[in-house]
Design a protein around this motif. Structure first.
Motif, PDB file in Angstrom:
ATOM      1  N   ASP A  28     -56.025  85.115  12.327  1.00  7.49           N
ATOM      2  CA  ASP A  28     -55.460  86.287  11.667  1.00  7.49           C
ATOM      3  C   ASP A  28     -56.482  86.920  10.727  1.00  7.49           C
ATOM      4  OD1 ASP A  28     -52.991  87.946  10.993  1.00  7.49           O
ATOM      5  OD2 ASP A  28     -53.539  87.201   9.006  1.00  7.49           O
ATOM      6  N   LEU A  29     -57.207  86.085   9.988  1.00 11.18           N
ATOM      7  CA  LEU A  29     -58.245  86.609   9.093  1.00 11.18           C
ATOM      8  C   LEU A  29     -59.326  87.326   9.892  1.00 11.18           C
ATOM      9  CD1 LEU A  29     -59.640  86.891   6.347  1.00 11.18           C
ATOM     10  CD2 LEU A  29     -60.622  84.613   6.718  1.00 11.18           C
ATOM     11  N   ALA A  30     -59.756  86.733  10.995  1.00 10.58           N
ATOM     12  CA  ALA A  30     -60.806  87.350  11.804  1.00 10.58           C
ATOM     13  C   ALA A  30     -60.386  88.728  12.304  1.00 10.58           C
ATOM     14  CB  ALA A  30     -61.158  86.440  12.983  1.00 10.58           C
ATOM     15  N   GLN A  35     -61.322  94.707  11.451  1.00  9.50           N
ATOM     16  CA  GLN A  35     -60.866  96.064  11.144  1.00  9.50           C
ATOM     17  C   GLN A  35     -61.531  96.616   9.894  1.00  9.50           C
ATOM     18  OE1 GLN A  35     -56.601  95.827  10.812  1.00  9.50           O
ATOM     19  NE2 GLN A  35     -56.321  95.083  12.899  1.00  9.50           N
ATOM     20  N   TRP A  36     -61.876  95.733   8.957  1.00  6.16           N
ATOM     21  CA  TRP A  36     -62.460  96.175   7.693  1.00  6.16           C
ATOM     22  C   TRP A  36     -63.976  96.313   7.738  1.00  6.16           C
ATOM     23  CZ3 TRP A  36     -59.117  91.863   5.113  1.00  6.16           C
ATOM     24  CH2 TRP A  36     -57.785  92.292   5.069  1.00  6.16           C
ATOM     25  N   GLU A 318     -56.391  89.829   0.810  1.00  7.28           N
ATOM     26  CA  GLU A 318     -56.653  90.834  -0.217  1.00  7.28           C
ATOM     27  C   GLU A 318     -58.072  90.729  -0.739  1.00  7.28           C
ATOM     28  OE1 GLU A 318     -55.242  92.196  -4.711  1.00  7.28           O
ATOM     29  OE2 GLU A 318     -53.995  90.807  -3.554  1.00  7.28           O
ATOM     30  N   SER A 319     -58.550  89.503  -0.951  1.00  5.20           N
ATOM     31  CA  SER A 319     -59.901  89.328  -1.467  1.00  5.20           C
ATOM     32  C   SER A 319     -60.934  89.879  -0.496  1.00  5.20           C
ATOM     33  CB  SER A 319     -60.165  87.843  -1.736  1.00  5.20           C
ATOM     34  OG  SER A 319     -61.471  87.651  -2.246  1.00  5.20           O
ATOM     35  N   TYR A 320     -60.788  89.564   0.785  1.00  4.43           N
ATOM     36  CA  TYR A 320     -61.744  90.067   1.764  1.00  4.43           C
ATOM     37  C   TYR A 320     -61.653  91.589   1.921  1.00  4.43           C
ATOM     38  CZ  TYR A 320     -63.576  85.585   3.409  1.00  4.43           C
ATOM     39  OH  TYR A 320     -64.235  84.377   3.502  1.00  4.43           O
ATOM     40  N   GLN A 321     -60.460  92.135   1.807  1.00  7.63           N
ATOM     41  CA  GLN A 321     -60.326  93.591   1.894  1.00  7.63           C
ATOM     42  C   GLN A 321     -60.992  94.265   0.698  1.00  7.63           C
ATOM     43  OE1 GLN A 321     -56.270  95.092   2.050  1.00  7.63           O
ATOM     44  NE2 GLN A 321     -56.937  96.949   3.116  1.00  7.63           N
ATOM     45  N   ARG A 322     -60.809  93.692  -0.479  1.00 10.33           N
ATOM     46  CA  ARG A 322     -61.447  94.254  -1.671  1.00 10.33           C
ATOM     47  C   ARG A 322     -62.973  94.104  -1.602  1.00 10.33           C
ATOM     48  NH1 ARG A 322     -58.254  95.585  -6.011  1.00 10.33           N
ATOM     49  NH2 ARG A 322     -56.049  95.007  -5.907  1.00 10.33           N
ATOM     50  N   LEU A 323     -63.459  92.983  -1.045  1.00 13.82           N
ATOM     51  CA  LEU A 323     -64.901  92.815  -0.908  1.00 13.82           C
ATOM     52  C   LEU A 323     -65.478  93.862   0.043  1.00 13.82           C
ATOM     53  CD1 LEU A 323     -67.520  91.268  -1.452  1.00 13.82           C
ATOM     54  CD2 LEU A 323     -66.911  89.731   0.433  1.00 13.82           C
ATOM     55  N   ALA A 324     -64.751  94.179   1.098  1.00 14.76           N
ATOM     56  CA  ALA A 324     -65.201  95.230   2.006  1.00 14.76           C
ATOM     57  C   ALA A 324     -65.332  96.557   1.267  1.00 14.76           C
ATOM     58  CB  ALA A 324     -64.231  95.365   3.179  1.00 14.76           C
ATOM     59  N   ALA A 325     -64.383  96.839   0.375  1.00 12.27           N
ATOM     60  CA  ALA A 325     -64.454  98.066  -0.413  1.00 12.27           C
ATOM     61  C   ALA A 325     -65.668  98.052  -1.332  1.00 12.27           C
ATOM     62  CB  ALA A 325     -63.167  98.239  -1.219  1.00 12.27           C
TER      63      ALA A 325
END
Length: 342
Positions: A28-30, A35-36, A318-325
């Motif tokens: 699921d994380l992958a 996408q990010w 959330e952490s990985y999405q914020r890191l992508a940002a």
């Protein structure tokens, strides 16, 4: 172009959780990080460690690659002294045949376990890290074009040219990667002591190769990004507890975050855990961006491979999405690209 960020996954389990459940969370994380815009998704190799489900690395790579579409998937890394180079070439040649242009082969020379585990894996202890260059040469022979007089060949594998990256936590692999003109990934997520020294040696001694014209430095770091600094620090107590249990020789399953370590660790344990995790980027997006920029200035890193483990899967996403940002606001160094890094 944004700075490159990737994922290193140890496939951590919660207490009493099945390996299947932990692997499902990794898949699921992958799918989300693909996408990010993450560059690659790497899976570690660890053996006989209660709490991790990443021992069969090549199997996991195939499973994750089959559940995604574009992200590169690979090993972070295969511990080459544990394996016959021919078998590694056949496994990764098969993966490359199934998922062309998406497979990475990260290689390390550590055992990935204790002495008893090494004996179980290798049947004897005659092999050590000293044979790593020769094992690497043999493996690259099986992945490259057939050589005149070559008797043993890897099918699939031969002529697959699966990209190889060397991993390490000291200057040994940094020097070897530089001499061979290979990418290098430094394991600052658990051994930050020689980070800047190894980064300097790798860059200063790098010899261009057919596959790579300029050095490509990846750095593995623990990362935890949340809405606020206090929220991120609280979430980070989960990986801190895991490292604490590791040095106590206890199972390293994921544990819920805690508000305080008072009564949980002693002074020596506190110093040890904080020292080993001192390269971590923990905080709000602004705090992590500042830390990431500082890391890039100090090492000239081309890519960060983030290790993020949380008790709640939603917090990890959330952490990985914020890191992508965060990464999207940082320009990639120069305009050079890693050959075959698609």
């Amino acid at each position: 172009m944004a700075f490159s960020v990737s994922v290193l996954d140890l496939v951590s389990r919660r207490p009493e959780e099945s390996a299947a459940s932990a692997i499902a969370r990794s898949v699921d994380l992958a799918r989300h990080v693909e996408q990010w815009g993450y560059r690659r998704y790497w899976l570690a190799e660890h053996h006989s460690i209660d709490g991790l489900a990443c021992s069969a690395t090549s199997v996991l790579i195939g499973h994750v690659a089959g559940a995604t579409h574009t992200i590169r998937v690979g090993s972070g890394g295969v511990m080459l002294p544990n394996h016959a180079p021919l078998v590694v070439a056949e496994q990764f040649g098969t993966l490359e045949a199934l998922y062309p242009g998406r497979i990475d082969l990260g290689l390390g020379r550590a055992p990935g376990g204790d002495m008893q585990t090494m004996r179980a894996l290798r049947r004897d202890l005659r092999q050590s890290g000293d044979e790593f260059p020769e094992l690497l040469r043999e493996l690259r022979t099986y992945l490259g074009p057939e050589q005149p007089g070559q008797v043993v060949k890897a099918y699939p594998g031969q002529n697959s040219h699966v990209p190889v990256t060397l991993l390490g936590s000291s200057d040994y692999s940094a020097r070897l990667a530089a001499n061979l003109g290979l990418p290098f990934a430094f394991a600052a997520h658990f051994a930050p002591d020689m980070l800047e020294h190894s980064a300097y040696l790798y860059r200063s001694q790098f010899q261009p190769s057919e596959g790579l014209q300029r050095p490509w430095l990846m750095i593995g770091v623990p990362v935890m990004v949340a809405e606020t600094d206090p929220a991120a620090r609280r979430l980070f107590t989960t990986p801190q507890q895991r490292f604490l249990r590791l040095i106590r020789n206890q199972p390293v399953e994921l544990l819920p975050p805690v508000d305080s370590f008072n009564g949980i660790w002693n002074e020596w344990e506190k110093i040890t855990v904080e020292n080993k995790l001192r390269a971590a980027l923990v905080g709000s997006e602004a705090t992590v961006e500042e830390g990431l920029r500082r890391l890039i200035r100090a090492t000239e890193a081309d890519e960060v491979i983030a290790v993020t483990d949380t008790w709640d899967h939603a917090d990890r996403l959330e952490s990985y999405q914020r890191l992508a940002a965060v990464a999207s606001r940082i320009a990639a160094p120069g305009s050079a690209e890693l050959a075959r890094a698609r």
